[in-house]
Write an enzyme that holds these catalytic residues in place. Structure first.
Site, short mmCIF file in Angstrom:
data_model
loop_
_atom_site.label_atom_id
_atom_site.label_comp_id
_atom_site.label_asym_id
_atom_site.label_seq_id
_atom_site.Cartn_x
_atom_site.Cartn_y
_atom_site.Cartn_z
N GLU A 80 28.32 11.47 51.51
CA GLU A 80 29.28 10.74 52.15
C GLU A 80 29.70 9.12 51.69
OE1 GLU A 80 27.16 12.65 53.52
OE2 GLU A 80 28.14 14.25 54.41
N ASP A 126 14.45 16.10 52.31
CA ASP A 126 13.98 16.70 51.35
C ASP A 126 13.71 15.84 50.03
OD1 ASP A 126 17.03 17.32 51.73
OD2 ASP A 126 16.53 17.51 49.58
#
Ligand code: HPA
Length: 233
Positions: free
Chosen positions: A181, A204
């Site tokens: 984004e 992650d």
């Protein structure tokens, strides 16, 4: 009301936190805001306005990816006069040394999105964070002893990739993490001359394959939200 936001004029504060997940917006409102009112339920994209230590602030989901986020950011700025937008999201680390739960402040965001290629007739644009917001976020994290990295990131239009080595080029050119984004958030903030910052938590690690457990996410998300709430003017 705007096309995608059901709020009445004046119901949204000049500063807003933007998680991708609308349930995280509800979590922030319930956990951190006093006297919160829900100003949007259109498409389930929950938005709230309340008070954080006496400061009026809003929080609203944006959905995932540049097109979804850009719809909300456009309407928040153009229809509701929002002046400060702070994304609070998760990201995948592109460096082995970044640990799950670390916080990353995005200086700038490269992308594979074509949106700015279209906007700038094939030329490149370098979107940048608001330096004032970034500095305040950095100082807040340091003061709280929260590990924080600052640098360029990569905003991708894809979460799943056919090529397992897709991330290596971006890592080689210094990108710290990937998400979906920030490139558009910073571009729109520049266009409308408002302030924006992306504060990201590593959920992650693309290099090592590590993934945060639900419990780790629950622990690190509030830290990031609190930094953003401190930074909001
Ligand atoms: N890729 C893109 N966006 C993300 C990731 C990722 O690995 N992790 C969190 N947001």
């Amino acid at each position: 009301m705007s096309i995608h936001i059901g709020a009445q004029a004046g119901e949204i504060a000049p500063a807003i936190l933007l998680p991708g997940d609308p349930l995280r917006a509800r979590f922030i409102a319930e956990r951190f805001l006093d006297n919160a009112i829900c100003f949007n339920q259109v498409r389930g994209m929950l938005g709230y306005t309340g008070y954080y230590r006496g400061k009026r602030v809003s929080v609203m989901g944006t959905g995932m990816g540049i097109p979804s986020q850009a719809i909300y950011v456009n309407e928040l700025i153009r229809e509701y006069g929002v002046k400060t937008l702070i994304r609070v999201g998760t990201c995948g680390a592109l460096r082995a040394e970044l640990k799950l739960g670390d916080i990353v402040l995005a200086l700038t965001a490269s992308t594979n999105s074509q949106i700015n290629k279209l906007r700038f007739g094939g030329m490149d644009y370098a979107p940048a964070a608001s330096f004032g917001l970034l500095l305040k976020a950095y100082e807040t994290a340091k003061r709280r002893g929260i590990p924080v990295a600052v640098g360029g990131i990569y905003s991708s239009d894809t979460f799943y990739n056919d090529d397992p080595d897709w991330w290596k080029l971006w890592a080689a050119y210094g990108a710290l993490v990937c998400e979906m984004e920030t490139n558009a958030l910073y571009t729109l903030a520049a266009k409308y001359q408002v302030e924006a910052l992306s504060i990201l938590t590593v959920s992650d690690n693309v290099v090592t394959g590590e993934e945060a457990t639900a419990e780790m996410r629950e622990r690190s998300f509030p830290q990031m939200a609190e930094i953003a709430l401190e930074v909001a003017p």
